[in-house]
Write a protein that holds these residues in place. Structure first.
Motif, PDB file in Angstrom:
ATOM      1  N   ASP A  17     -37.827   7.105 -36.359  1.00 61.28           N
ATOM      2  CA  ASP A  17     -39.068   6.841 -37.091  1.00 61.28           C
ATOM      3  C   ASP A  17     -39.575   8.087 -37.807  1.00 61.28           C
ATOM      4  O   ASP A  17     -40.006   8.013 -38.961  1.00 61.28           O
ATOM      5  N   ARG A  18     -39.539   9.247 -37.123  1.00 59.21           N
ATOM      6  CA  ARG A  18     -40.010  10.496 -37.740  1.00 59.21           C
ATOM      7  C   ARG A  18     -39.197  10.870 -38.965  1.00 59.21           C
ATOM      8  O   ARG A  18     -39.717  11.426 -39.922  1.00 59.21           O
ATOM      9  N   SER A  19     -37.899  10.581 -38.921  1.00 54.76           N
ATOM     10  CA  SER A  19     -37.006  11.016 -40.004  1.00 54.76           C
ATOM     11  C   SER A  19     -36.703   9.910 -41.005  1.00 54.76           C
ATOM     12  O   SER A  19     -35.872  10.118 -41.896  1.00 54.76           O
ATOM     13  N   ASN A  20     -37.355   8.757 -40.848  1.00 55.02           N
ATOM     14  CA  ASN A  20     -37.070   7.601 -41.708  1.00 55.02           C
ATOM     15  C   ASN A  20     -35.585   7.241 -41.688  1.00 55.02           C
ATOM     16  O   ASN A  20     -35.016   6.830 -42.704  1.00 55.02           O
ATOM     17  N   GLY A  21     -34.954   7.449 -40.544  1.00 56.91           N
ATOM     18  CA  GLY A  21     -33.549   7.095 -40.387  1.00 56.91           C
ATOM     19  C   GLY A  21     -32.566   8.097 -40.942  1.00 56.91           C
ATOM     20  O   GLY A  21     -31.365   7.885 -40.889  1.00 56.91           O
ATOM     21  N   LYS A  22     -33.064   9.194 -41.489  1.00 55.68           N
ATOM     22  CA  LYS A  22     -32.175  10.212 -42.053  1.00 55.68           C
ATOM     23  C   LYS A  22     -31.907  11.263 -40.985  1.00 55.68           C
ATOM     24  O   LYS A  22     -32.704  12.186 -40.782  1.00 55.68           O
ATOM     25  N   MET A  23     -30.792  11.089 -40.296  1.00 53.97           N
ATOM     26  CA  MET A  23     -30.441  12.001 -39.214  1.00 53.97           C
ATOM     27  C   MET A  23     -28.934  11.997 -39.024  1.00 53.97           C
ATOM     28  O   MET A  23     -28.244  11.095 -39.490  1.00 53.97           O
ATOM     29  N   VAL A  24     -28.471  13.009 -38.370  1.00 54.08           N
ATOM     30  CA  VAL A  24     -27.080  13.084 -37.945  1.00 54.08           C
ATOM     31  C   VAL A  24     -27.089  12.844 -36.445  1.00 54.08           C
ATOM     32  O   VAL A  24     -27.871  13.442 -35.718  1.00 54.08           O
ATOM     33  N   VAL A  25     -26.233  11.931 -35.993  1.00 53.06           N
ATOM     34  CA  VAL A  25     -26.163  11.587 -34.575  1.00 53.06           C
ATOM     35  C   VAL A  25     -24.828  12.070 -34.033  1.00 53.06           C
ATOM     36  O   VAL A  25     -23.774  11.756 -34.594  1.00 53.06           O
ATOM     37  N   ALA A  26     -24.880  12.837 -32.957  1.00 48.86           N
ATOM     38  CA  ALA A  26     -23.666  13.334 -32.297  1.00 48.86           C
ATOM     39  C   ALA A  26     -23.562  12.724 -30.911  1.00 48.86           C
ATOM     40  O   ALA A  26     -24.544  12.658 -30.176  1.00 48.86           O
ATOM     41  N   PHE A  27     -22.371  12.253 -30.577  1.00 45.88           N
ATOM     42  CA  PHE A  27     -22.093  11.698 -29.255  1.00 45.88           C
ATOM     43  C   PHE A  27     -21.297  12.730 -28.473  1.00 45.88           C
ATOM     44  O   PHE A  27     -20.105  12.908 -28.703  1.00 45.88           O
ATOM     45  N   ASP A  28     -21.950  13.388 -27.541  1.00 48.49           N
ATOM     46  CA  ASP A  28     -21.308  14.407 -26.722  1.00 48.49           C
ATOM     47  C   ASP A  28     -20.763  13.763 -25.449  1.00 48.49           C
ATOM     48  O   ASP A  28     -21.442  12.952 -24.830  1.00 48.49           O
ATOM     49  N   GLU A  29     -19.554  14.108 -25.084  1.00 47.30           N
ATOM     50  CA  GLU A  29     -18.903  13.601 -23.863  1.00 47.30           C
ATOM     51  C   GLU A  29     -18.648  12.098 -23.908  1.00 47.30           C
ATOM     52  O   GLU A  29     -18.502  11.456 -22.870  1.00 47.30           O
ATOM     53  N   LEU A  30     -18.521  11.517 -25.078  1.00 50.51           N
ATOM     54  CA  LEU A  30     -18.283  10.083 -25.204  1.00 50.51           C
ATOM     55  C   LEU A  30     -16.949   9.672 -24.576  1.00 50.51           C
ATOM     56  O   LEU A  30     -16.825   8.563 -24.055  1.00 50.51           O
ATOM     57  N   ALA A  31     -15.991  10.547 -24.588  1.00 54.67           N
ATOM     58  CA  ALA A  31     -14.675  10.231 -24.014  1.00 54.67           C
ATOM     59  C   ALA A  31     -14.742   9.960 -22.513  1.00 54.67           C
ATOM     60  O   ALA A  31     -13.829   9.367 -21.952  1.00 54.67           O
TER      61      ALA A  31
END
Length: 95
Positions: free
Chosen positions: A62-76
């Motif tokens: 909401d703060r970024s209006n959906g403009k963000m980079v999402v990282a999945f750490d340890e997803l494996a």
């Protein structure tokens, strides 16, 4: 592999694409192992009266209006197939 610079790359990507590395949100999947964890940390939850409680992810979205980079750490390390399916569906990786 560990220590290959994945997180630093994600920060640099956020800085380059969005002008601010703070637009990076990281999910540590060593802490998200079940559907309940996914619900609480990503989708949010409800209080005792049924009122919605936004997750940190939804607040950042909401703060970024959906403009963000999402990282999945340890997803494996996730072994729950239902959780992986929910992630793929939520983030639009599958049709």
């Amino acid at each position: 592999m560990t220590s290959t610079g994945k997180t630093e790359f994600a920060r640099a990507l956020a800085a380059e694409l969005l002008g601010d590395e703070s637009q990076l949100i990281t999910f540590d999947f060593s802490q998200i192992q079940t559907m309940h964890d996914f619900q609480t940390k990503i989708l949010g939850s409800r209080d005792a009266r049924g009122n919605p409680i936004k997750s940190d992810f939804m607040k950042a979205y909401d703060r970024s209006n959906g403009k963000m980079v999402v990282a999945f750490d340890e997803l494996a390390n996730v072994r729950d197939q239902a959780l992986l399916t929910a992630l793929y569906d939520f983030f639009g990786f599958r049709k």
